[in-house]
Design a protein around this motif. Structure first.
Motif, short mmCIF file in Angstrom:
data_model
loop_
_atom_site.label_atom_id
_atom_site.label_comp_id
_atom_site.label_asym_id
_atom_site.label_seq_id
_atom_site.Cartn_x
_atom_site.Cartn_y
_atom_site.Cartn_z
N LYS A 269 7.11 -8.30 5.00
CA LYS A 269 5.84 -8.87 4.52
C LYS A 269 5.19 -8.02 3.43
N ILE A 270 6.05 -7.37 2.64
CA ILE A 270 5.51 -6.64 1.49
C ILE A 270 6.17 -7.14 0.21
N ILE A 271 5.41 -7.05 -0.89
CA ILE A 271 5.91 -7.53 -2.17
C ILE A 271 6.59 -6.37 -2.90
N ARG B 262 -3.06 -15.66 -3.82
CA ARG B 262 -2.44 -15.04 -5.00
C ARG B 262 -3.04 -13.66 -5.28
N TRP B 265 -1.54 -11.19 -2.79
CA TRP B 265 -0.13 -10.91 -3.13
C TRP B 265 -0.03 -10.01 -4.36
N GLU B 266 -0.79 -10.35 -5.40
CA GLU B 266 -0.67 -9.61 -6.67
C GLU B 266 -1.28 -8.23 -6.62
N ARG B 267 -2.41 -8.10 -5.95
CA ARG B 267 -3.13 -6.84 -6.01
C ARG B 267 -2.85 -5.93 -4.84
N MET B 268 -2.72 -6.51 -3.63
CA MET B 268 -2.48 -5.68 -2.45
C MET B 268 -1.00 -5.55 -2.13
N LYS B 269 -0.17 -6.38 -2.77
CA LYS B 269 1.29 -6.33 -2.60
C LYS B 269 1.70 -6.60 -1.16
N ILE B 270 0.94 -7.42 -0.46
CA ILE B 270 1.35 -7.83 0.88
C ILE B 270 1.42 -9.34 0.94
N ILE B 271 2.33 -9.82 1.81
CA ILE B 271 2.54 -11.26 1.96
C ILE B 271 1.63 -11.77 3.06
#
Lengths: 315, 315
Positions: A269-271, B262, B265-271
Motif C-alpha cells: 500500500k505504498i507508491i 489523488r 497518493w501523489e503527496r503522501m505516497k500511500i495507497i
C-alpha cells in the motif's frame, strides 16, 4: 575517504531531511525466503532520496558561490531535490529538464521554487544547456550523480538503514547515473558487516552491467524503459567506487519491473516509482537464479522514490 | 458500556492486529490550516481496519460455536478480514460477496482461505444468502457493522490514535454501515478530551446524513459512488450510538473524493481506497465552510483501507 566523511555528511544534512521509515512485508518475505527491509525514500522530502546529495553539495559551497545559485540537469527527482534544498538554504536554483520529463516532476520543481529550462532528452543537450546557464549566471553546476559530495549524501540512506539493521547481508539499489549505488556501497563498506551491494538495472538501459564487464564506462544502446530515472549513464567519479565496492548488477525485463511495482502497490500500500521497482525485481530474479545465496538472509532495499505520474500508469 | 469494554477488547485482539502508524503531511496541514493525523489502517492486516472487529467477534464466540464456522456478507474488506481472522483462529469462514465486488477483494478472500458465495448486489440478496448458509452449516452469522462486538473492535483504531495524540479536537471517519464511526465515537467519548467525531459520506449514498436528520434509519436512494465500501446502510445497534456521539456528517461529491484520493497518493505516497478519501474530502469541505472551527486544531482521520483494484482507477 573514511567513515567520518559519511557520518559528518549525515550530521550536516539531518536538519534538512527525513530519517525515512523501514518497512517489511510478510508476504514478500514468504515469497522470497529471506527477510527484506525496505528503506522508504519515497517518503523522503521531494519524494526521493536525491535531497540528501543535493543538500550536502549545496552545504559544501562557499557563501560567495551560494549567492550565484546552482544549476543542474535531471529527468526529475534530482531537479525537485535541488529546488527544495536550494530553497531551504536560500539559494537560487536553475533546472534543466528534458522535454520528456514526467509532468508531476516538472510541477514539483515549480512548486519548490526552481526555474525550469527545457531541453532535448539527450545527455549532450542537457549538459550543453546547463553549461550555458552556468556561464551566463555564475551558478555552480551540480551533477546529479557524478559529484563526490552528491555521492556521499546519497549514501546516507544506506547509512540510516544499516544503523537500524546492522547485520544486513545485502543491500539492493537501482543503478541510473550511479550516485546512489556508489554512495550506498561506501556505507556498506564502512558500516556493514560483510554486506554485499547489488545493483538492479533494466535490460533496456544496461550501461552499468556492461561497464562492469568491460572495465570502462559504456553508454546505453537503448533507453526504452519505464524506469525513467535509470536512463542515464555512469560517470568517471562514481564508476571507480562502483567497480571496487559493488558485487554485481542484475538486469530485469520491463514486465518484471511492472509486476514488482504492482506487488508493492497492492500488498504494501505504498507508491513506488518504476525505478524503485527495478530493485525488487532484481532481488526476485537473483533469488530465483541463486536461491541458496539468499535463504534466511537479511536484504535491504533502497526504495529510491515515489514520484509517479498517475496519468501514465502501466496498469 | 464503559471504557474497560474497549480496553479489554484491545488487549484481546492485539496479538492478531498491527498497531498501524500515524502519518502527517506538511503540505496538507498548510492547505487546511490545522494539524492532521492520519491513522493508517490501509497498512492493517488485510488492508483495512475490519480485522479488528472480525477478530473481536470471533474471539467472543464459544468453542462449540467456533467449530461450525462463521458466515458474513461484505463488498470486500470485511470479507477479507473475516477470512483472515478466522484462519488465524482455526475457524471456517463462509463469505457472501456481491457480484460487483472488486476482483482484488475477491482474490484476497481466496488467498486468506475464505469460501466465496456470490449474490446479487442488494442488501436483501446478501442477507438471504447468508441466512441460508447459516441454517445449512450451523455457522454463526457475523454482521459487518451492526454487531456490538464488531463495533467495539473497530473502535480500537481510534483508541490507538488517541493513545498517541491524546488531545485531538476532532476524529473524522467514513460512514458506510456505521460500525467504524460508532466504535470510533465510543473511543472518542471514553478516551478523548472533548473530541468531536465527524462522519464523511458521499452525496450519492447519504443514508446516514438523512438518518441523523429524520431520527430514524433511512435507506440509500442511490449508491452511485466510487466509494464502494460506503454503499451500505446503518443498523439498529450502531444507529443509537451514532445519534448520541457523532457531531455531524459532511457529504462530499464524487469529484471531491477523487481529488482527495489523488492528493494523498501523489503527496503522501500511500495507497488509500476511495472510501478513505471521502473522509479527507469531508475535512477539506468543512474546513472551507467553517474555517474557524479548525484553525490550528488537531484532527485525526481514520484511513480505513487501501484495497484498490489497480485496473479500475479513477485517474
Amino acid at each position: 575517504m573514511n567513515k567520518t566523511v559519511l557520518t559528518d555528511c549525515h550530521k550536516r544534512i539531518i536538519p534538512f531531511i527525513h530519517n525515512t521509515p523501514v518497512l517489511t512485508s510478510t508476504l514478500i518475505n514468504e515469497r522470497l525466503g529471506c527477510k527484506v527491509f525496505f528503506k522508504c525514500e519515497n517518503f523522503q522530502r521531494g519524494g526521493a532520496y536525491k535531497i540528501r546529495g543535493a543538500t550536502n553539495a549545496i552545504l559544501n559551497l562557499r557563501e560567495a558561490q551560494r549567492r550565484n545559485g546552482v544549476v543542474t540537469h535531471s529527468s526529475g527527482n534530482f531537479a525537485q531535490a535541488v529546488s527544495l534544498a536550494a530553497r531551504s538554504l536560500g539559494v537560487p536554483a536553475h533546472i534543466v529538464m528534458p522535454t520528456t520529463a514526467p509532468k508531476v516532476k516538472k510541477e514539483g520543481v515549480v512548486a519548490y521554487g526552481g526555474q525550469i529550462y527545457e531541453c532535448e532528452p539527450t545527455v549532450e543537450a542537457r549538459q550543453a544547456k546547463a553549461d550555458k546557464i552556468a556561464s551566463e549566471t555564475g551558478a555552480v553546476f551540480l551533477h546529479p550523480s557524478n559529484d563526490l559530495n552528491v555521492i556521499i549524501g546519497q549514501g546516507t540512506a544506506a547509512l540510516e538503514l544499516l544503523a537500524e539493521q546492522t547485520d544486513l547481508n545485502f543491500i539492493f539499489c537501482p543503478v541510473g547515473g550511479g550516485g546512489l549505488i556508489a554512495g550506498s556501497s561506501l556505507s556498506a563498506k564502512y558500516f556493514g558487516q560483510d554486506c554485499k551491494v547489488v545493483g538492479g538495472e533494466p535490460f533496456e538501459a544496461d550501461d552499468a552491467y556492461r561497464s562492469l564487464i568491460s572495465g570502462k564506462i559504456e553508454g546505453n544502446e537503448t533507453v526504452n524503459t519505464i524506469a525513467d530515472g535509470l536512463r542515464t549513464t555512469l560517470g568517471d567519479i562514481n564508476f571507480p567506487i562502483i567497480r571496487e565496492n559493488v558485487s554485481k548488477i542484475v538486469r530485469v525485463t520491463e514486465e518484471e519491473i511492472v509486476l514488482a511495482m504492482r506487488l508493492v502497490w497492492e500488498r504494501m500500500k505504498i507508491i513506488i516509482e518504476p525505478s524503485s521497482a527495478v530493485t525488487l525485481a532484481a532481488l526476485f530474479r537473483d533469488c530465483k537464479e541463486n536461491p541458496s545465496d539468499y535463504q534466511n538472509k537479511k536484504v535491504g532495499i533502497i526504495i529510491s522514490g515515489g514520484n509517479v505520474d498517475l496519468n501514465q500508469l502501466p496498469f
